[in-house]
Design a protein around this motif. Structure first.
Motif, PDB file in Angstrom:
ATOM      1  N   ASP A  13       0.823  -1.210   0.000  1.00 37.67           N
ATOM      2  CA  ASP A  13       0.000   0.000   0.000  1.00 37.67           C
ATOM      3  C   ASP A  13       0.862   1.266   0.000  1.00 37.67           C
ATOM      4  OD1 ASP A  13      -2.225  -1.605   0.047  1.00 37.67           O
ATOM      5  OD2 ASP A  13      -2.576  -1.382   2.216  1.00 37.67           O
ATOM      6  N   LYS A  14       1.929   1.230   0.761  1.00 41.29           N
ATOM      7  CA  LYS A  14       2.802   2.395   0.866  1.00 41.29           C
ATOM      8  C   LYS A  14       3.467   2.697  -0.471  1.00 41.29           C
ATOM      9  CE  LYS A  14       6.085   4.351   4.194  1.00 41.29           C
ATOM     10  NZ  LYS A  14       6.884   4.075   5.423  1.00 41.29           N
ATOM     11  N   ILE A  15       3.951   1.636  -1.138  1.00 42.86           N
ATOM     12  CA  ILE A  15       4.596   1.820  -2.441  1.00 42.86           C
ATOM     13  C   ILE A  15       3.580   2.289  -3.474  1.00 42.86           C
ATOM     14  CG2 ILE A  15       5.734   0.590  -4.336  1.00 42.86           C
ATOM     15  CD1 ILE A  15       6.939  -1.260  -2.065  1.00 42.86           C
ATOM     16  N   SER A 279      16.825  -0.848  -4.081  1.00 37.66           N
ATOM     17  CA  SER A 279      17.409   0.450  -4.444  1.00 37.66           C
ATOM     18  C   SER A 279      16.419   1.290  -5.235  1.00 37.66           C
ATOM     19  CB  SER A 279      18.701   0.240  -5.245  1.00 37.66           C
ATOM     20  OG  SER A 279      19.668  -0.455  -4.491  1.00 37.66           O
ATOM     21  N   ARG A 280      15.736   0.665  -6.193  1.00 39.25           N
ATOM     22  CA  ARG A 280      14.754   1.416  -6.999  1.00 39.25           C
ATOM     23  C   ARG A 280      13.627   1.942  -6.102  1.00 39.25           C
ATOM     24  NH1 ARG A 280      14.520   4.696 -10.859  1.00 39.25           N
ATOM     25  NH2 ARG A 280      14.273   5.728  -8.854  1.00 39.25           N
ATOM     26  N   LEU A 281      13.189   1.132  -5.153  1.00 37.45           N
ATOM     27  CA  LEU A 281      12.080   1.543  -4.288  1.00 37.45           C
ATOM     28  C   LEU A 281      12.495   2.639  -3.310  1.00 37.45           C
ATOM     29  CD1 LEU A 281      10.581  -1.995  -3.628  1.00 37.45           C
ATOM     30  CD2 LEU A 281       9.545  -0.170  -4.982  1.00 37.45           C
ATOM     31  N   MET A 282      13.711   2.589  -2.817  1.00 38.51           N
ATOM     32  CA  MET A 282      14.158   3.584  -1.838  1.00 38.51           C
ATOM     33  C   MET A 282      14.515   4.911  -2.496  1.00 38.51           C
ATOM     34  SD  MET A 282      13.877   2.041   1.067  1.00 38.51           S
ATOM     35  CE  MET A 282      14.733   3.186   2.151  1.00 38.51           C
ATOM     36  N   LEU A 283      15.091   4.858  -3.685  1.00 41.32           N
ATOM     37  CA  LEU A 283      15.599   6.071  -4.337  1.00 41.32           C
ATOM     38  C   LEU A 283      14.511   6.700  -5.200  1.00 41.32           C
ATOM     39  CD1 LEU A 283      19.210   4.893  -5.252  1.00 41.32           C
ATOM     40  CD2 LEU A 283      18.573   6.604  -3.534  1.00 41.32           C
ATOM     41  N   ASP A 284      13.480   7.197  -4.548  1.00 40.80           N
ATOM     42  CA  ASP A 284      12.333   7.735  -5.275  1.00 40.80           C
ATOM     43  C   ASP A 284      12.656   9.004  -6.053  1.00 40.80           C
ATOM     44  OD1 ASP A 284      12.246   9.879  -3.277  1.00 40.80           O
ATOM     45  OD2 ASP A 284      11.220   8.463  -1.976  1.00 40.80           O
ATOM     46  N   ASN A 285      13.782   9.652  -5.734  1.00 40.70           N
ATOM     47  CA  ASN A 285      14.141  10.900  -6.415  1.00 40.70           C
ATOM     48  C   ASN A 285      15.258  10.720  -7.433  1.00 40.70           C
ATOM     49  OD1 ASN A 285      16.159  10.438  -4.552  1.00 40.70           O
ATOM     50  ND2 ASN A 285      15.905  12.377  -3.435  1.00 40.70           N
TER      51      ASN A 285
END
Length: 381
Positions: A13-15, A279-285
Motif C-alpha cells: 500500500d505504501k509503495i 534500491s529502486r524503491l528507496m531512491l524515489d528521487n
C-alpha cells in the motif's frame, strides 16, 4: 518490525501510494524472500518513471594509469610503481588510444584511474583538453570523487578550483565511483584512502552546483550487510533532495578474483535482483537505475530490467577494473546490435542516449512473443 504477511500488505500500500519509504522499510524489504513480489513492486515504480524503455549508450572506457598509492581490499586493478604490468599513458598515448576507439556513434569516454603517486596535477586537465580537441562531439565522463579529492592534495587547489579547471578542459560529468559503502565501520575495512562520505558528498555537491549531472554507485556483495546498503542509498537520497544533480544510481557487484577479499563468495543472482529492487524503491528521487552488464553477467542484467533497472550502460569494449578481477566470463564488448537484441529479448524498447540522457536514437521495440518463438533466440552467458 519483522517480515510477515501484514508487513507485505502495508508496504504494498505504501509503495502504491507513492509514500516515501523509511530506513526500516528498506531493511524489511531486504528480509523479503518473495522475489516475484519484490520485483513487481520495483518494476511498477520503474515503469511509472520510464515506461517500457531501456536506455543504453555507445561508450568506451579509458584508464590512464593503474598505478595507485592506495591498496583497497576489493580492488584488482591497482598496481604499485615498478610492477611488471603497471602502466601510465603519456598524453599522446591516451589521445591515440581514444582515436582508435572512435567508431560509429561513440558519444562518451569514461575515464577513471589509480591515484598515481608522482603524476603532476596538470597532467589531468591536459589529457581532457587534448581528448576534447580530437573528439569534440564525445562527452568526457571522468574521475571519481576520490580522484578529485586527491587532486586537491597534489595541486594545492580547492575542489571547487579543481572542478573549474577540469570543466574548462572539457569535463562533462564525474563518474560515480569511490562510493563503495559509505558506512564507516564497513568502509574502514575495505578502503585504503581518505575519501569518505563527507568528501565524496562534498565533491558531488560542488559538481551539481556547477551544473554537472553525475551518477552514484554502490559496491555491494562483500563484507557489508543489507542495513549498510539501505544506509548508503538513504545518504544519496538526502543529497539528491538537496541538489537534484544525480542522474542515475548504479549498484556494482563485487568481484572476488585477484584481491584481498577473494575468499568471499560473490553475490548470488537472487541477492543481485533484491539489491536492484530495494534500491529502486528507496531512491524515489533518482530518475534512473543502471545495471552495468560487465559486473552482473548478461542474463542477470536482463532480469534486473524487471527489478527496477532501466539502463544497460554501453558497449564498453574493455573494462579493465572488472576484467582484471575476472574469471566471471562476461565479454569485453557488446556491439550496438548486441545491446538491441538483449533489450528487446527482455521485452523492452531500446533508446540510445548520450551522457546527459538526451535521446540520440529510438529503435523498434520487441517483436511479439509468437515471432520470437518462430526462430531460436540467442542464449547469453
Amino acid at each position: 518490525m519483522g517480515w510477515n504477511a501484514a508487513r507485505k500488505s502495508e508496504l504494498t500500500d505504501k509503495i502504491a501510494s507513492g509514500e516515501r519509504l523509511s530506513r526500516q522499510d528498506g531493511e524489511d524489504l531486504y528480509e523479503c524472500d518473495d522475489l516475484a513480489w519484490l520485483g513487481a513492486q520495483a518494476h511498477g515504480v520503474r515503469t511509472q518513471k520510464n515506461g517500457d524503455v531501456v536506455y543504453f549508450n555507445v561508450n568506451r572506457h579509458l584508464n590512464l594509469t593503474n598505478v595507485c598509492r592506495a591498496s583497497c581490499a576489493y580492488c584488482s586493478f591497482e598496481r604499485k610503481p615498478g610492477a611488471k604490468d603497471a602502466y601510465t599513458m603519456r598524453v599522446e598515448e591516451a589521445v591515440e588510444l581514444a582515436l582508435a576507439m572512435r567508431d560509429d556513434g561513440l558519444t562518451e569516454l569514461h575515464i577513471v584511474n589509480g591515484l598515481h603517486p608522482t603524476l603532476p596535477w596538470k597532467y589531468y586537465p591536459r589529457v581532457l583538453r587534448e581528448l576534447k580537441a580530437v573528439l569534440p562531439d564525445v562527452a568526457l565522463k571522468a574521475f571519481t570523487a576520490t580522484e578529485v579529492h586527491y587532486f586537491e592534495e597534489i595541486s594545492g587547489l580547492s575542489a571547487s578550483e579543481v572542478l573549474d579547471e577540469l570543466i574548462d578542459a572539457g569535463l562533462e560529468s564525474l563518474t560515480g565511483g569511490g562510493a563503495e559503502i559509505f558506512d564507516w565501520e564497513v568502509r574502514k575495512q575495505v578502503v585504503d584512502h581518505n575519501t569518505h562520505w563527507e568528501d565524496w558528498s562534498r565533491i558531488h555537491r560542488l559538481a551539481h552546483q556547477k551544473g554537472l549531472k553525475t551518477p552514484a554507485t554502490m559496491l555491494y556483495g562483500h563484507i557489508e550487510e543489507p542495513r549498510h546498503r539501505v544506509d548508503h542509498v538513504l545518504r544519496l537520497r538526502e543529497l539528491q533532495d538537496e541538489t537534484g544533480g544525480f542522474q542515475v544510481f548504479i549498484p556494482l557487484r563485487f568481484h572476488n578474483d585477484n584481491n584481498r577479499l577473494s575468499h568471499l563468495k560473490m553475490a548470488a543472482p537472487a541477492d543481485v535482483l533484491k539489491t536492484f529492487a530495494v534500491s529502486r524503491l528507496m531512491l524515489d528521487n533518482f530518475p534512473h537505475v543502471k545495471v552495468f552488464w560487465v559486473m552482473h553477467g548478461l542474463s542477470t542484467s536482463q532480469l534486473a530490467l524487471n527489478y527496477g533497472a532501466d539502463d544497460m550502460d554501453g558497449s564498453v569494449v574493455e573494462y579493465k577494473i572488472t576484467h582484471d578481477a575476472d574469471n566471471f566470463g562476461t565479454p569485453d564488448k557488446l556491439t550496438r546490435d548486441n545491446l538491441l537484441d538483449l533489450i528487446r529479448d527482455a521485452g523492452f524498447q531500446p533508446k540510445e542516449r548520450n551522457t546527459r540522457y538526451e535521446i540520440v536514437r529510438e529503435y523498434e521495440g520487441p517483436v511479439s512473443l509468437a515471432d520470437r518463438r518462430a526462430e531460436p533466440q540467442a542464449v547469453w552467458a
